[in-house]
Design a protein around this motif. Structure first.
Motif, mmCIF file in Angstrom:
data_model
loop_
_atom_site.group_PDB
_atom_site.id
_atom_site.type_symbol
_atom_site.label_atom_id
_atom_site.label_comp_id
_atom_site.label_asym_id
_atom_site.label_seq_id
_atom_site.Cartn_x
_atom_site.Cartn_y
_atom_site.Cartn_z
ATOM 1 N N UNK A 64 9.887 -10.515 2.285
ATOM 2 C CA UNK A 64 10.652 -9.483 2.984
ATOM 3 C C UNK A 64 10.011 -8.114 2.787
ATOM 4 N N UNK A 65 9.297 -7.959 1.663
ATOM 5 C CA UNK A 65 8.693 -6.676 1.303
ATOM 6 C C UNK A 65 7.191 -6.845 1.087
ATOM 7 N N UNK A 66 6.479 -5.761 1.317
ATOM 8 C CA UNK A 66 5.025 -5.756 1.093
ATOM 9 C C UNK A 66 4.664 -4.551 0.241
ATOM 10 N N UNK A 67 3.856 -4.789 -0.783
ATOM 11 C CA UNK A 67 3.336 -3.693 -1.605
ATOM 12 C C UNK A 67 1.828 -3.902 -1.689
ATOM 13 N N UNK A 68 1.087 -3.014 -1.012
ATOM 14 C CA UNK A 68 -0.347 -3.268 -0.773
ATOM 15 C C UNK A 68 -1.213 -2.250 -1.511
ATOM 16 N N UNK A 69 -1.869 -2.737 -2.563
ATOM 17 C CA UNK A 69 -2.766 -1.870 -3.335
ATOM 18 C C UNK A 69 -4.240 -2.191 -3.106
ATOM 19 N N UNK A 109 -0.683 1.793 -0.302
ATOM 20 C CA UNK A 109 -1.283 2.797 -1.184
ATOM 21 C C UNK A 109 -2.211 3.714 -0.401
ATOM 22 N N UNK A 110 -1.873 4.990 -0.399
ATOM 23 C CA UNK A 110 -2.744 6.015 0.157
ATOM 24 C C UNK A 110 -3.373 6.814 -0.959
ATOM 25 N N UNK A 111 -3.877 7.976 -0.628
ATOM 26 C CA UNK A 111 -4.638 8.754 -1.603
ATOM 27 C C UNK A 111 -4.513 10.251 -1.331
ATOM 28 N N UNK A 140 -8.450 5.779 4.814
ATOM 29 C CA UNK A 140 -7.045 5.695 4.397
ATOM 30 C C UNK A 140 -6.161 6.464 5.401
ATOM 31 N N UNK A 141 -6.603 7.643 5.772
ATOM 32 C CA UNK A 141 -5.850 8.484 6.708
ATOM 33 C C UNK A 141 -5.659 7.769 8.049
ATOM 34 N N UNK A 162 0.904 8.237 -1.911
ATOM 35 C CA UNK A 162 -0.422 8.846 -2.117
ATOM 36 C C UNK A 162 -0.714 8.989 -3.607
ATOM 37 N N UNK A 163 -1.755 8.326 -4.040
ATOM 38 C CA UNK A 163 -2.149 8.284 -5.447
ATOM 39 C C UNK A 163 -3.061 9.458 -5.758
#
Lengths: 302, 302
Positions: A64-69, A109-111, A140-141, A162-163
């Motif tokens: 149901x959820x996505x966490x993309x690193x 994950x952005x930056x 990333x942008x 944004x990391x």
């Protein structure tokens, strides 16, 4: 049952995100080439860069959820690497397959490198211009723009963390904090710049906690996952020397020139992270650095 | 020997680009699922969306130049389709593989939908804000940003031709000019909007010629491939009726409401195309439309 598809689970931040995810009541399904070193995590082995394998893995995950690193982040190489194109492509594939499989909420994950870094200062979501100078930042942008628009057109909820600068246990070699700790614990000289530039450092567990909170929220769009406070590189290194019980003279400040295109201050505004996402401030930098030095010491460094 | 890898060679613009490419002294290597209907063209069959097949095809092509038209463009569906993510990803793959194989000069197809369409007017490269409203426009815009940065970091020459409204022989059904011609030649009623909005129409052969000139030049960055002149939809349809020898009353102007978010004028500035690329003005719209009506008539329409 909330199920989160986690990529980069064997990486620096991804690994740190597993425990808080489980505490938050998620079943974690890691997808990638290497199984994460963690308990109670389902694992589906797949090369994310293989489109067919990725499609099958995402369908099998039923998340149901996505966490993309996951991304190409080899220190010293990632800024201008063509691998940024491969990971931008893969991220778009992943998002599309996730939505096709019924996914509802994604956090990617952005930056801080998506923002312009000139003249520097406090970088703020929706306010500081997005004008990345590096291929990494551009990739990333660009990925974020497509991801956010796709979320809108396909009816999915999406946020983009944004990391900034991350440190902590398990950090790879080739980065400032890990290299400095290893050198100083070994009693070796550590060569660096004058160290007057201020950067926003956050402990990896607090970065992971920020992403966990963000995933559990319904906040959309870009959110800085930062401390909100720029610390000089010099003070970071001085604290490491202190925690390692080494003399400051081991640090050769000024051995390297400070790059002329590096702004003196880069820090992230944390208004969204605190008030909208509700993430608490992380541990103080001195606590986090002491903890990190102890971790390396426990690994057999003196 | 200059060799150009051509994608979309069986499509509307790609097909039109083959003959002028050959005249310009290029060996054309078409890569795609379907062989183009043209002579003296090498063909490598590959599904561009299959990363492995694409990689192998690009390596086998050994091209110095790349001309990339392929994308998901099914009329009525492409604006918001998730296929835009697949084609953005594939375009980044293609560019990376092309550079890896030693490619030196790439021209990719962009779109006027990368620009903001509000308030409309004459859209100008590097001046009109890029703020696409559709997923299609965002995906093209994002792809261009990564492509241009990658070209700089990898030492490749790259330009990006922005397509406006295209008409001409072989146009697919479901688009204004082709549908109007078919309906009117058949003596059928053709329902449309009031038709007062002005759009920049260019004959497909002139679009292809613009791309050919652009590929042969060393111009970099975005270049509008346009006529430079907005023509009302009404006058386009009136000219079609005249060329088809049909009464204007067959055209039901105002049957559809004009969308409130559609600006009255969208046309492309052609300064770069004329002075930097050196492309001549295309045929006048009345000539092009007569030619297109004749082509449909020769296909058995009355």
């Amino acid at each position: 049952m909330k199920r989160v598809l986690l990529t980069g689970a064997s990486g620096f931040i991804g690994h740190a995100a597993i425990a808080p995810r489980q505490r938050a009541g998620f079943q974690v399904v890691a997808v990638g080439r290497r199984a994460p070193d963690a308990e109670d995590v389902e694992f589906i082995g797949a090369d994310l860069l293989d489109r067919t394998a990725l499609s099958e893995a995402v369908a099998a995950a039923g998340a149901s959820h996505l966490l993309h690193f996951a991304w190409f982040v080899t220190p010293g190489k990632f800024w201008g690497s063509e691998q940024n194109l491969a990971w931008a492509a893969t991220t778009l594939d992943l998002l599309r397959f996730f939505r096709e499989a019924g996914g509802a909420r994604a956090v990617l994950a952005g930056t801080c490198a998506e923002y312009t870094w000139q003249p520097g200062g406090t970088l703020r979501e929706h306010q500081t211009p997005e004008h990345p100078a590096s291929l990494y930042g551009v990739a990333k942008h660009a990925t974020r723009m497509v991801a956010e628009k796709f979320a809108i057109t396909s009816g999915m909820s999406l946020a983009w963390g944004r990391i900034f600068w991350v440190y902590g246990p398990r950090e790879a070699a080739g980065r400032l904090v890990s290299d400095a700790i290893v050198a100083l614990l070994d009693g070796q000289r550590f060569a660096t710049s004058a160290g007057l530039q201020r950067r926003d450092f956050l402990h990896v567990s607090d970065v992971a906690e920020g992403f966990v909170r963000l995933l559990d929220s319904d906040v959309e769009g870009p959110v800085n996952i930062a401390s909100g406070h720029g610390e000089t590189v010099r003070s970071i290194l001085e604290r490491i020397a202190q925690a390692a019980g080494r003399d400051l003279s081991l640090i050769d400040f000024g051995a390297f020139a400070t790059r002329s295109d590096e702004p003196m201050l880069i820090e992230g505004a944390v208004d969204r992270l605190r008030s909208e996402v509700g993430a608490p401030p992380g541990r103080p930098i001195e606590t986090g650095l002491r903890e990190t030095v102890e971790w390396w010491r426990s690994r057999g460094k003196k």
